[in-house]
Design a protein around this motif. Sequence first.
Motif, mmCIF file in Angstrom:
data_model
loop_
_atom_site.group_PDB
_atom_site.id
_atom_site.type_symbol
_atom_site.label_atom_id
_atom_site.label_comp_id
_atom_site.label_asym_id
_atom_site.label_seq_id
_atom_site.Cartn_x
_atom_site.Cartn_y
_atom_site.Cartn_z
ATOM 1 N N PRO A 61 0.820 -1.229 0.000
ATOM 2 C CA PRO A 61 0.000 0.000 0.000
ATOM 3 C C PRO A 61 0.849 1.272 0.000
ATOM 4 O O PRO A 61 0.349 2.332 -0.356
ATOM 5 N N ALA A 62 2.108 1.155 0.387
ATOM 6 C CA ALA A 62 2.996 2.331 0.397
ATOM 7 C C ALA A 62 3.789 2.441 -0.900
ATOM 8 O O ALA A 62 4.639 3.324 -1.027
ATOM 9 N N LYS A 63 3.480 1.528 -1.848
ATOM 10 C CA LYS A 63 4.124 1.537 -3.174
ATOM 11 C C LYS A 63 5.661 1.424 -3.096
ATOM 12 O O LYS A 63 6.388 2.076 -3.837
ATOM 13 N N ILE A 64 6.101 0.567 -2.188
ATOM 14 C CA ILE A 64 7.545 0.317 -2.068
ATOM 15 C C ILE A 64 7.900 -0.885 -2.942
ATOM 16 O O ILE A 64 7.170 -1.879 -2.980
ATOM 17 N N ASP A 65 9.009 -0.787 -3.638
ATOM 18 C CA ASP A 65 9.454 -1.911 -4.477
ATOM 19 C C ASP A 65 10.264 -2.865 -3.595
ATOM 20 O O ASP A 65 11.498 -2.819 -3.559
ATOM 21 N N ILE A 66 9.542 -3.736 -2.889
ATOM 22 C CA ILE A 66 10.202 -4.642 -1.940
ATOM 23 C C ILE A 66 11.120 -5.623 -2.676
ATOM 24 O O ILE A 66 12.237 -5.910 -2.226
ATOM 25 N N ALA A 67 10.658 -6.119 -3.809
ATOM 26 C CA ALA A 67 11.506 -7.040 -4.588
ATOM 27 C C ALA A 67 12.801 -6.325 -5.004
ATOM 28 O O ALA A 67 13.882 -6.920 -4.989
ATOM 29 N N GLY A 68 12.680 -5.052 -5.348
ATOM 30 C CA GLY A 68 13.867 -4.267 -5.694
ATOM 31 C C GLY A 68 14.805 -4.136 -4.508
ATOM 32 O O GLY A 68 16.027 -4.154 -4.654
ATOM 33 N N ALA A 69 14.228 -4.004 -3.307
ATOM 34 C CA ALA A 69 15.061 -3.918 -2.098
ATOM 35 C C ALA A 69 15.789 -5.237 -1.864
ATOM 36 O O ALA A 69 16.924 -5.255 -1.374
#
Length: 187
Positions: free
Chosen positions: A81-89
């Motif tokens: 919901p915060a539009k964070i690219d977790i996979a990118g992290a």
Amino acid sequence: MADKLTFSQEISNLMYEGHGSPLKNCIQCGTCSGTCPAVEFMDQTPRRLIGMINADLKDDVLNANTSWVCASCYHCTVRCPAKIDIAGAMYATKRYSMWNKTYSDDLVGPVFSETFMKTIVRSGRSYEPILAPTYIFGFGAKEFYQEVLGATKMMLKGRIPVLPPRIKRIKNFRNMIRHIIPMGDEE
Ligand code: SF4
Ligand code: SF4
């Protein structure tokens, strides 16, 4: 003199994307962990890993197998919901580990990734028979036999080349990727 970057800033800088919110925007809702198909194999859930990065818990982040277990399915990134690219992290954390040689010795992922990169840099192509030894000996005897049998069949049918393939104009290719990744001894 410029201030030394924090661990979370270094990871953020290693996220190559121009989209996605800063990791600091994480609200710890747990949607990423709830949607992750690989979470049961992770030392730390994706939610915890993002929290640990934001808290600059560098050693704990790098000791966790989480980013190496990540299957890069991007479910978490799509649903955050915060539009964070977790996979990118996850990729950024792996890059940090590889480039700083801070990964744990018992992980298959770093050795596989390093072998893969070296193969690509040398020849411009992936070649399974070179990659296989990085993980195949971790299999049980039955799986090992099945893998070898399958690979042999594919080789006989011409699906896997007997000799490693090599692209034309490999020097041009290397010059191109030199701008993206540290090449070390592979130049
Ligand atoms: S889904 Fe996004 S906001 Fe929620 S915990 Fe994961 S990273 Fe943080
Ligand atoms: S990209 Fe990685 S962390 Fe995200 S849901 Fe898929 S396996 Fe889990």
